[in-house]
Design an enzyme around this catalytic site. Sequence first.
Site, PDB file in Angstrom:
ATOM      1  N   GLU A 136       0.816  -1.216   0.000  1.00 47.29           N
ATOM      2  CA  GLU A 136       0.000   0.000   0.000  1.00 47.29           C
ATOM      3  C   GLU A 136       0.850   1.266   0.000  1.00 47.29           C
ATOM      4  O   GLU A 136       0.432   2.295  -0.535  1.00 47.29           O
ATOM      5  CB  GLU A 136      -0.951   0.011   1.201  1.00 47.29           C
ATOM      6  CG  GLU A 136      -2.074  -1.021   1.120  1.00 47.29           C
ATOM      7  CD  GLU A 136      -1.707  -2.367   1.724  1.00 47.29           C
ATOM      8  OE1 GLU A 136      -0.501  -2.623   1.963  1.00 47.29           O
ATOM      9  OE2 GLU A 136      -2.615  -3.174   1.972  1.00 47.29           O
ATOM     10  N   PHE A 179     -11.133  -7.407  14.140  1.00 44.11           N
ATOM     11  CA  PHE A 179     -10.047  -7.866  13.284  1.00 44.11           C
ATOM     12  C   PHE A 179      -9.763  -6.816  12.200  1.00 44.11           C
ATOM     13  O   PHE A 179     -10.681  -6.318  11.564  1.00 44.11           O
ATOM     14  CB  PHE A 179     -10.417  -9.206  12.628  1.00 44.11           C
ATOM     15  CG  PHE A 179      -9.368  -9.692  11.662  1.00 44.11           C
ATOM     16  CD1 PHE A 179      -8.096 -10.027  12.120  1.00 44.11           C
ATOM     17  CD2 PHE A 179      -9.647  -9.792  10.309  1.00 44.11           C
ATOM     18  CE1 PHE A 179      -7.117 -10.456  11.228  1.00 44.11           C
ATOM     19  CE2 PHE A 179      -8.677 -10.227   9.422  1.00 44.11           C
ATOM     20  CZ  PHE A 179      -7.415 -10.558   9.878  1.00 44.11           C
ATOM     21  N   GLN A 180      -8.531  -6.503  12.023  1.00 41.59           N
ATOM     22  CA  GLN A 180      -8.068  -5.492  11.062  1.00 41.59           C
ATOM     23  C   GLN A 180      -8.750  -4.134  11.274  1.00 41.59           C
ATOM     24  O   GLN A 180      -9.068  -3.440  10.315  1.00 41.59           O
ATOM     25  CB  GLN A 180      -8.254  -5.971   9.617  1.00 41.59           C
ATOM     26  CG  GLN A 180      -7.309  -7.131   9.285  1.00 41.59           C
ATOM     27  CD  GLN A 180      -7.158  -7.387   7.803  1.00 41.59           C
ATOM     28  OE1 GLN A 180      -8.076  -7.164   7.029  1.00 41.59           O
ATOM     29  NE2 GLN A 180      -6.002  -7.882   7.407  1.00 41.59           N
ATOM     30  N   LYS A 192     -17.479  -1.177   6.314  1.00 35.87           N
ATOM     31  CA  LYS A 192     -17.945  -2.237   5.428  1.00 35.87           C
ATOM     32  C   LYS A 192     -19.464  -2.223   5.261  1.00 35.87           C
ATOM     33  O   LYS A 192     -19.974  -2.444   4.164  1.00 35.87           O
ATOM     34  CB  LYS A 192     -17.485  -3.579   6.009  1.00 35.87           C
ATOM     35  CG  LYS A 192     -17.653  -4.742   5.066  1.00 35.87           C
ATOM     36  CD  LYS A 192     -16.952  -5.982   5.620  1.00 35.87           C
ATOM     37  CE  LYS A 192     -17.091  -7.129   4.638  1.00 35.87           C
ATOM     38  NZ  LYS A 192     -16.294  -8.293   5.047  1.00 35.87           N
ATOM     39  N   MET A 196      24.097   9.706   2.067  1.00 32.45           N
ATOM     40  CA  MET A 196      23.941  11.000   2.724  1.00 32.45           C
ATOM     41  C   MET A 196      24.254  10.894   4.211  1.00 32.45           C
ATOM     42  O   MET A 196      24.883  11.782   4.789  1.00 32.45           O
ATOM     43  CB  MET A 196      22.517  11.534   2.509  1.00 32.45           C
ATOM     44  CG  MET A 196      22.339  12.966   2.949  1.00 32.45           C
ATOM     45  SD  MET A 196      23.459  14.106   2.123  1.00 32.45           S
ATOM     46  CE  MET A 196      22.416  14.719   0.799  1.00 32.45           C
TER      47      MET A 196
END
Lengths: 599, 188
Positions: free
Chosen positions: A80, A142-143, A192, A503
């Site tokens: 993602e 969940f999630q 959802k 760097m």
Amino acid sequence: MKYDVHTKVQPVVTGDALPKVRPELTTKGQHMSGAEILLRSLEAEGVKIVFGHPGGAVIHVYDEMHRIKPQFEHILVRHEQGGTHAAEGYAKATGKVGTVLVTSGPGATNTVTGIADAYMDSVPIVVFTGQVPTGLIGNDAFQECDAIGISRSITKHSYLVRDVSDLARTVKEAYHIARTGRPGPVLVDLPKDVLLAKGPFVYPETVNMRGYAVPAEGRVEKLERAAQMIEESERPLFYVGGGAVNSDSSELLTDIARHTGIPVTTTLHGLGAFPEDDTLALRMLGMHGTWWANQAIQHCDLIIAVGARFDDRVTGKLDSWAPHAKVIHIEIDQSCISKNVFADCAILGNVRNVLEQLRPMVKPKDTTEWLKQIDVWRQECPLKYEQDGKLRAQGVIENLRDKTNGDAVVITDVGQHQMWTAQYFRFLHSRTHITSGGLGTMGFGMPAAMGAAFGMREIGSSRPVVCISGDGGFVMNAQEMSVAAAHKLPLKLAVINNRFLGMVRQWQELFHKERYSHTDLSDTNPDFVKLAEANHCVGLRATTPEECRQIIDEAWKVTDRPALMEFQVAKEEMVFPMVPAGAATGEMITDRMTPNSFV
Amino acid sequence: MADTLVLTPQQIIRKKAAGEPIQPDDSEMTRKHTIVVLVENSIGAFIRVINMFSARGFNIDSVTVGPTEDSSVSRMNIATVGNSRIIAQVLRQLSRLVDTIEVTDLTTTDYVERELCLLKVCYTKDSRSEILDVSDIFRGKVVDITKKTMTFELRGPSQKIDAFIDMMLPHNIVEVARSGRVAMQRDI
């Protein structure tokens, strides 16, 4: 006395930016699921591409996508974070809003870095995150994660859609907010059950947000004052930032600069807003800017800041920066005005509108003496690197520039190669330089380049898309290579491999007595050629200047998939000139030999 | 506009170098400010405002939120401290939020400010009359009394409430509840 809230009064939407709602898509009032409303809204908004990754909370959206075959392309990214950077690259290359669709929980948290990056660099993206059903929110389902809470301080605005009847309006507002004013990321959290619920679909044609207004034209009295300050100045200087690119003001700015004879220095994000081959171009200023641009800042008597925010990487130590200069600040975000540097004349407005207003008010100036002085500084300390027959990063970048004549969309990652690209590539066109500036996100380059390549393909541009990355940053999002390969994008991926986090190594050498703590990557670097091949790309390697030119030619022959070019370069190379962090701009180190008095 | 209000450190140095006078309240003097913010009536809008203060490192002394005559608008009264440069930045950051409808700093205007305080204090036979005397002076009202404690209601400017609490300190305060400042501009 009321605080000046005139910007809060009338919402102004500038003309062509808004796509017209296509009537055939707004099947007015028809009942459909929230998931379909979302897809239809994206179609109505004119979205052409969505970078996404499915999961439980958004499975119905993907199901509807499968069923109705919407009029946009969905690109399945492999992480993602890569999706958000791809959306950023797409947005910066095309000027349109990038779209991301991910699931709840880890899907949402993985977008956080990209959202923060877009927030810092004013990139318009809309991120749709799935969410657990409204009844479960707060139950540690969940999630589940509080995506709104997590993203609150890194988004321009965010929405939790609680009712399916709010969905279409929310999508409309989200795109409006992301696109207008100072662009930025907007997050829309979609439970959802809202996606499953049925409701009528009507895509609104206008937005009505009383608290949100977009500055456009500047105030006339401010402009008059600015014109007078320009008239009275002897050593004026344009300091141009990303606002000039975001408002597509490059041509206008170039016209004004040439008309008045005022030299132009750009920030990292301003690169390309003014052609760097122009005699008035001083190139980049700031920490790794050119000696002459920084000298010009220190000696000028007027700074005309155009869509820039006086970042600490530009100013260094504030109280000794530009000690003789008065400041005109043209800026769309009121919170940037007089935040770091006092603006003697602040013009709140869209850079393009303000420059259009300013153009007829300014007269040609005699800046010959001033330009002559700048030329002296230019000769004093040119950009240079050792020419000893070894392959060096700066040489690679010059070769890439010569191959493309500077006409390419160049995306960089973060680190030394980023600064060398800024110094050596010579950008000529707006929206051809894309980088992670504010947040400095390693791993930005590869996925952003992929997004930019999709954007170029969409607008039918033949400009090559070149990603210049370091070995450290490239690995951080290398997984997106296979996505680019699957879509046959002819990306040119240049990996400047010095086997170090360059760097950090440079700072360790300069400021930490050469204690190279955990910056050596030679043990953990992959074989980049094999990595490319494993991801269905072409892999090439160069270790000498001769091979460098050869593999660039070879890579340009590849047209049906990305070509990765690994350039093995010297690890000791450093980016000069440099203003040490927190030091005054006048205290630049120009090469290794400068005494380390600043430590 | 705000650029006449604000002085950055850079500007102060420039002024000093030019030998120009610098008014202390131009820049460094910290004072209390009461900022009224009209926001969309939603939890999200309220949190965004508060979050902005914490994310950008500004102070909040007190916040009150309540609906207005328009049920879709909430009014937040925010008491904060800062010098004029910081307050100018606070106001800009507030105005910039999508959900804020109007932002007003009342401090530079003529305004009324009130706070409500409930204070519960233990009393004895000896201290009872003295406590009631103090309350009378401050125009406090006894709203509850038991054999051991008395609860007062007091309203007024915050300084008055500060002073009242100060006077009650010697007498074993059990509990103090303050509402935070609410404020409104006077009409001229």
